[in-house]
Motif scaffolding. Sequence first.
Motif, PDB file in Angstrom:
ATOM      1  N   THR A 107      64.111  55.195 -49.751  1.00 46.69           N
ATOM      2  CA  THR A 107      63.220  54.835 -49.042  1.00 46.69           C
ATOM      3  C   THR A 107      63.265  53.821 -47.920  1.00 46.69           C
ATOM      4  O   THR A 107      62.490  53.519 -46.958  1.00 46.69           O
ATOM      5  N   ALA A 108      64.554  53.461 -47.808  1.00 43.16           N
ATOM      6  CA  ALA A 108      64.818  52.559 -46.252  1.00 43.16           C
ATOM      7  C   ALA A 108      65.703  53.478 -45.437  1.00 43.16           C
ATOM      8  O   ALA A 108      66.117  52.763 -44.215  1.00 43.16           O
ATOM      9  N   SER A 109      65.838  54.664 -45.528  1.00 47.30           N
ATOM     10  CA  SER A 109      66.516  55.551 -44.602  1.00 47.30           C
ATOM     11  C   SER A 109      65.656  55.682 -43.289  1.00 47.30           C
ATOM     12  O   SER A 109      64.345  55.674 -43.466  1.00 47.30           O
ATOM     13  N   MET A 110      66.098  55.851 -42.221  1.00 42.37           N
ATOM     14  CA  MET A 110      65.345  56.011 -41.077  1.00 42.37           C
ATOM     15  C   MET A 110      64.299  56.989 -41.005  1.00 42.37           C
ATOM     16  O   MET A 110      63.223  57.071 -40.748  1.00 42.37           O
ATOM     17  N   GLY A 111      64.926  58.292 -41.554  1.00 41.52           N
ATOM     18  CA  GLY A 111      64.141  59.362 -41.676  1.00 41.52           C
ATOM     19  C   GLY A 111      62.852  59.302 -42.707  1.00 41.52           C
ATOM     20  O   GLY A 111      61.935  59.710 -42.391  1.00 41.52           O
ATOM     21  N   ARG A 169      68.109  65.325 -47.077  1.00 43.17           N
ATOM     22  CA  ARG A 169      68.315  64.162 -47.831  1.00 43.17           C
ATOM     23  C   ARG A 169      69.499  63.402 -47.290  1.00 43.17           C
ATOM     24  O   ARG A 169      70.675  64.199 -47.259  1.00 43.17           O
ATOM     25  N   PRO A 170      69.723  62.036 -47.289  1.00 42.02           N
ATOM     26  CA  PRO A 170      70.918  61.618 -46.943  1.00 42.02           C
ATOM     27  C   PRO A 170      72.079  61.739 -47.864  1.00 42.02           C
ATOM     28  O   PRO A 170      71.784  61.833 -49.010  1.00 42.02           O
ATOM     29  N   VAL A 171      73.200  61.552 -47.531  1.00 40.33           N
ATOM     30  CA  VAL A 171      74.425  61.609 -48.481  1.00 40.33           C
ATOM     31  C   VAL A 171      74.421  60.362 -49.320  1.00 40.33           C
ATOM     32  O   VAL A 171      73.718  59.514 -48.742  1.00 40.33           O
ATOM     33  N   THR A 172      74.981  60.652 -50.570  1.00 40.03           N
ATOM     34  CA  THR A 172      74.648  59.379 -51.411  1.00 40.03           C
ATOM     35  C   THR A 172      75.205  58.014 -50.975  1.00 40.03           C
ATOM     36  O   THR A 172      74.480  57.091 -50.810  1.00 40.03           O
ATOM     37  N   ALA A 173      76.361  58.040 -50.249  1.00 42.20           N
ATOM     38  CA  ALA A 173      76.826  56.893 -49.867  1.00 42.20           C
ATOM     39  C   ALA A 173      77.251  57.063 -48.283  1.00 42.20           C
ATOM     40  O   ALA A 173      77.936  57.866 -48.196  1.00 42.20           O
ATOM     41  N   PRO A 174      77.168  55.970 -47.501  1.00 42.16           N
ATOM     42  CA  PRO A 174      77.365  55.946 -46.152  1.00 42.16           C
ATOM     43  C   PRO A 174      79.036  56.432 -45.947  1.00 42.16           C
ATOM     44  O   PRO A 174      79.323  56.995 -45.002  1.00 42.16           O
ATOM     45  N   THR A 175      79.729  55.680 -46.879  1.00 38.92           N
ATOM     46  CA  THR A 175      81.155  55.989 -46.499  1.00 38.92           C
ATOM     47  C   THR A 175      81.678  57.431 -46.628  1.00 38.92           C
ATOM     48  O   THR A 175      82.479  57.727 -46.177  1.00 38.92           O
ATOM     49  N   ASP A 176      80.903  58.020 -47.320  1.00 39.32           N
ATOM     50  CA  ASP A 176      81.127  59.619 -47.407  1.00 39.32           C
ATOM     51  C   ASP A 176      80.898  60.490 -46.149  1.00 39.32           C
ATOM     52  O   ASP A 176      81.611  61.280 -45.731  1.00 39.32           O
ATOM     53  N   ALA A 177      80.246  59.821 -45.161  1.00 39.44           N
ATOM     54  CA  ALA A 177      79.807  60.389 -43.944  1.00 39.44           C
ATOM     55  C   ALA A 177      80.547  59.877 -42.741  1.00 39.44           C
ATOM     56  O   ALA A 177      80.460  60.154 -41.543  1.00 39.44           O
ATOM     57  N   ARG A 178      81.229  58.724 -43.104  1.00 38.24           N
ATOM     58  CA  ARG A 178      81.839  57.997 -42.089  1.00 38.24           C
ATOM     59  C   ARG A 178      82.843  58.862 -41.306  1.00 38.24           C
ATOM     60  O   ARG A 178      82.851  58.744 -39.896  1.00 38.24           O
ATOM     61  N   ALA A 247      79.401  50.628 -38.355  1.00 34.28           N
ATOM     62  CA  ALA A 247      78.587  49.698 -39.293  1.00 34.28           C
ATOM     63  C   ALA A 247      77.854  50.673 -40.159  1.00 34.28           C
ATOM     64  O   ALA A 247      77.926  51.711 -40.064  1.00 34.28           O
ATOM     65  N   THR A 248      77.095  50.033 -41.000  1.00 37.45           N
ATOM     66  CA  THR A 248      76.124  50.542 -41.893  1.00 37.45           C
ATOM     67  C   THR A 248      74.400  49.966 -41.751  1.00 37.45           C
ATOM     68  O   THR A 248      74.432  48.813 -41.967  1.00 37.45           O
ATOM     69  N   TYR A 249      73.804  50.926 -41.535  1.00 37.41           N
ATOM     70  CA  TYR A 249      72.438  50.429 -41.342  1.00 37.41           C
ATOM     71  C   TYR A 249      71.438  51.563 -42.000  1.00 37.41           C
ATOM     72  O   TYR A 249      71.634  52.642 -41.929  1.00 37.41           O
ATOM     73  N   ASN A 250      70.319  50.988 -42.514  1.00 38.00           N
ATOM     74  CA  ASN A 250      69.538  51.866 -43.450  1.00 38.00           C
ATOM     75  C   ASN A 250      70.118  52.689 -44.270  1.00 38.00           C
ATOM     76  O   ASN A 250      69.875  53.850 -44.363  1.00 38.00           O
ATOM     77  N   ASN A 251      71.296  52.404 -44.786  1.00 39.85           N
ATOM     78  CA  ASN A 251      72.040  52.983 -45.919  1.00 39.85           C
ATOM     79  C   ASN A 251      72.668  54.473 -45.269  1.00 39.85           C
ATOM     80  O   ASN A 251      72.697  55.329 -45.835  1.00 39.85           O
ATOM     81  N   ALA A 252      73.128  54.236 -44.025  1.00 37.84           N
ATOM     82  CA  ALA A 252      73.496  55.303 -43.512  1.00 37.84           C
ATOM     83  C   ALA A 252      74.688  55.086 -42.306  1.00 37.84           C
ATOM     84  O   ALA A 252      74.581  54.032 -41.893  1.00 37.84           O
ATOM     85  N   PRO A 253      75.564  55.852 -42.170  1.00 40.70           N
ATOM     86  CA  PRO A 253      76.718  55.453 -41.278  1.00 40.70           C
ATOM     87  C   PRO A 253      76.044  55.241 -39.849  1.00 40.70           C
ATOM     88  O   PRO A 253      75.104  56.051 -39.562  1.00 40.70           O
ATOM     89  N   ALA A 254      76.566  54.368 -39.128  1.00 37.92           N
ATOM     90  CA  ALA A 254      76.115  53.952 -37.692  1.00 37.92           C
ATOM     91  C   ALA A 254      77.123  53.475 -36.785  1.00 37.92           C
ATOM     92  O   ALA A 254      78.279  53.154 -37.516  1.00 37.92           O
TER      93      ALA A 254
END
Length: 299
Positions: A107-111, A169-178, A247-254
């Motif tokens: 619920t905190a993701s940008m999308g 749906r975003p991936v479970t952890a931002p580190t997975d998409a880094r 960085a990590t913002y909104n529980n997503a890679p950035a």
Amino acid sequence: MAEDLFLGHRPMLLALAYRLLGQVTEAEDVVQDAWLRWSAADQGAVVNPAAFLTTVTTRLALDRLRSAAVRREVYIGPWLPEPLPTAADPAADPAADPAESLALRETASMGMLLLLDRLSPPERAVFVLREAFDLPYEEIAAILERTEDSCRQLLSRARRRVASERRVRPVTAPTDARPLVEAFLAAAQGGDLGRLRSLLREDVVVTTDGNGMARAGRHPIHGAEKAARLFAAVFERFYAGTDITFATYNNAPAFVIRTPVREVVYVFGCDAEGRIAEVYAVLNPDKLRHLSRGGPSAG
């Protein structure tokens, strides 16, 4: 005692206000106003402080949300939420409730925040209170001064709309998409159109928020071909030799781009197949000031 109790609830109140407003600075203001209401209340007569603070924070946020709708009418170009600093891997905390953490992260993701922005204020409030914080309908009804049946209907409509408009749906952890974001940055810096296209979903959407204060597109860009050409041109023209920090913002890679004239935050929505589905570029300086002062996490 009263202050300690409030401070114990403050992280949750910030998380609630941010999901209702999509703005860190506004959320902080709401929680400050909630503190003033709490400090002025007859605390000995408050049976449930958590319910009191949740009610006050929700109602204050809804008042601001209705005012924000008027301000949006003169906003220049697409509107994006203020980027929210979050942990790279919240699941690494052994004390965290996995189910609760997942709901809060999504619920905190940008999308998701953009989807919530399309709901009516009551629909958004019910969705956030129920889906993110798992409040019982009885408590939600009291907060919104509606019947439980009305709240159930609001949630049903909100769920249907979110489900029908949600793209990924975003991936479970931002580190997975880094690694995917690192590959994107390398391809963009090198002007490698073929590599960029391969990293982007065919239906990728790129949204840029500048509000007339920075060069930004007035409309989202759709499709891998257009997006790849855009990124190659932008990185060659504006970001060559600049300081770029992951960085990590909104529980997503950035990543954050710092140029001599401005700071830019790119937040990525990546799908489970390992491609970039959404790119959110925040250039509006008003939405980045809280990052330089280390604003509190509402994740």
